[in-house]
Design a protein around this motif. Structure first.
Motif, mmCIF file in Angstrom:
data_model
loop_
_atom_site.group_PDB
_atom_site.id
_atom_site.type_symbol
_atom_site.label_atom_id
_atom_site.label_comp_id
_atom_site.label_asym_id
_atom_site.label_seq_id
_atom_site.Cartn_x
_atom_site.Cartn_y
_atom_site.Cartn_z
ATOM 1 N N GLN A 113 0.837 -1.205 0.000
ATOM 2 C CA GLN A 113 0.000 0.000 0.000
ATOM 3 C C GLN A 113 0.870 1.252 0.000
ATOM 4 N N ASP A 114 1.900 1.233 0.840
ATOM 5 C CA ASP A 114 2.810 2.373 0.892
ATOM 6 C C ASP A 114 3.545 2.550 -0.432
ATOM 7 N N ALA A 115 3.872 1.426 -1.081
ATOM 8 C CA ALA A 115 4.564 1.487 -2.363
ATOM 9 C C ALA A 115 3.693 2.169 -3.420
ATOM 10 N N LEU A 116 2.410 1.880 -3.413
ATOM 11 C CA LEU A 116 1.495 2.544 -4.346
ATOM 12 C C LEU A 116 1.485 4.046 -4.102
ATOM 13 N N GLY A 117 1.478 4.437 -2.844
ATOM 14 C CA GLY A 117 1.516 5.861 -2.517
ATOM 15 C C GLY A 117 2.794 6.519 -3.012
ATOM 16 N N LEU A 118 3.904 5.786 -2.959
ATOM 17 C CA LEU A 118 5.168 6.341 -3.438
ATOM 18 C C LEU A 118 5.188 6.487 -4.953
ATOM 19 N N LEU A 119 4.467 5.624 -5.666
ATOM 20 C CA LEU A 119 4.346 5.828 -7.110
ATOM 21 C C LEU A 119 3.668 7.163 -7.393
ATOM 22 N N ASP A 120 2.649 7.486 -6.591
ATOM 23 C CA ASP A 120 2.014 8.799 -6.727
ATOM 24 C C ASP A 120 3.030 9.911 -6.468
ATOM 25 N N THR A 121 3.839 9.731 -5.424
ATOM 26 C CA THR A 121 4.795 10.755 -5.021
ATOM 27 C C THR A 121 5.789 11.077 -6.127
ATOM 28 N N VAL A 122 6.261 10.045 -6.829
ATOM 29 C CA VAL A 122 7.275 10.271 -7.865
ATOM 30 C C VAL A 122 6.671 10.471 -9.250
ATOM 31 N N GLY A 123 5.348 10.592 -9.324
ATOM 32 C CA GLY A 123 4.697 10.931 -10.580
ATOM 33 C C GLY A 123 4.502 9.781 -11.546
ATOM 34 N N LEU A 124 4.322 8.564 -11.007
ATOM 35 C CA LEU A 124 4.056 7.405 -11.853
ATOM 36 C C LEU A 124 2.627 6.914 -11.649
ATOM 37 N N PRO A 125 1.933 6.519 -12.718
ATOM 38 C CA PRO A 125 0.574 5.982 -12.555
ATOM 39 C C PRO A 125 0.609 4.609 -11.881
ATOM 40 N N ARG A 126 -0.396 4.350 -11.074
ATOM 41 C CA ARG A 126 -0.453 3.074 -10.361
ATOM 42 C C ARG A 126 -0.646 1.888 -11.308
ATOM 43 N N THR A 127 -1.048 2.165 -12.513
ATOM 44 C CA THR A 127 -1.233 1.081 -13.486
ATOM 45 C C THR A 127 0.093 0.393 -13.832
ATOM 46 N N LEU A 128 1.202 1.011 -13.471
ATOM 47 C CA LEU A 128 2.506 0.404 -13.734
ATOM 48 C C LEU A 128 2.935 -0.559 -12.624
#
Length: 292
Positions: A113-128
């Motif tokens: 869950q935290d990893a998904l939030g970090l994708l948001d932080t660095v500007g990557l879509p969660r679909t990746l």
């Protein structure tokens, strides 16, 4: 705060990578170590997380000699981002980001869950999240590498030429992304590069190194550009013979900055030509690094 105290590193083959090096790296700022190959910048970076131990001298974090700390525990508390991302090819994006939290005992569900939030932080879509590194572009891989480096919410983030393997356009995007992240997250960032332009863009404190980890000059970009410490620094930053001196020319009603070789270095935003330019502009820019 990170402090190097009279640090020397001699490798078994007799090579002295760093000799009697002392430096204070302030907390919650970005310090850039910049120099050519053999200047010891990566060796110094790796001393901070004990991937390399000094032959003599000490490295301290907040007053604690890190040689007294277990290396693995220390490394898991410090973010580390390297060139070519260093992602595990057999793991998905989300599992790459969650790697260190899982090693530190965080429950798998929370780590992901935290990893998904970090994708948001660095500007990557969660679909990746469920893709593998070889399914990503170079820029996306580097963003995942940054997310992994931030996964344990470290106070210190080490970055070893992280943007050196991507094309210039993506590199510029990643540089500005790092500036944004630092403004939001307020980390102590130590960044290694051989590119002086990158150093000046990113660094609050820039450390210019010569062979053997000798400090040629330490200061803000403005301080170094306006007052190079010696001929080596002037040459390294491109200030010798007025190379960095810019002058104004008017083209199509706009003021543009032109370097000593006649190349356009930039356009003044909102410019309406020399006739309406503020007379204080030249003196202000001259104080900021030789623009005149």
């Amino acid at each position: 705060m990170i402090e190097f105290r009279a640090v020397t590193k001699q490798f078994p083959d007799g090579t002295i990578a760093v000799n009697d090096f002392s430096l204070v790296i302030p907390s919650r700022k970005t310090t850039v170590l910049v120099g050519s190959s053999g200047s010891g910048k990566t060796t110094l970076l790796r001393m901070i997380n004990r991937m390399v131990d000094p032959t003599s001298g000490t490295v301290e974090i907040d007053g604690t000699d890190i040689s007294t700390l277990p290396p693995v525990k220390l490394r898991r508390s410090i973010g580390y981002v390297m060139q070519n991302s260093g992602l595990l090819p057999h793991r998905t994006v989300i599992d790459n980001v969650a790697t260190v939290p899982l090693l530190r005992g965080v429950a798998k569900k929370k780590a992901r869950q935290d990893a998904l939030g970090l994708l948001d932080t660095v500007g990557l879509p969660r679909t990746l999240a469920d893709r593998y590194p070889n399914q990503l572009s170079g820029g996306q891989q580097q963003r995942v590498g940054v997310a992994r480096g931030l996964a344990v919410d470290p106070n210190i983030l080490l970055m070893d030429e992280p943007f050196g393997a991507v094309d210039p356009i993506v590199r510029r995007e990643l540089q500005h992304e790092l500036i944004r992240l630092q403004q939001e997250l307020d980390k102590t960032v130590v960044f290694v590069t051989h590119d002086i332009e990158e150093a000046f863009l990113l660094g609050d404190q820039v450390v210019i190194l010569q062979q053997g980890g000798f400090i040629a000059q330490v200061g803000s970009p403005k301080q170094i550009l306006s007052a190079p410490a010696n001929d080596f620094v002037a040459s390294f930053v491109g200030a010798e013979r007025g190379k960095r001196a810019l002058h104004l020319e008017t083209h199509n009603g706009n003021d543009v900055l032109v370097d000593s070789e006649g190349r356009i270095a930039g356009v003044l935003v909102g410019s309406t030509g020399a006739a309406e330019r503020d007379p204080a502009f030249d003196s202000e820019r001259e104080a900021q690094g030789g623009v005149r």
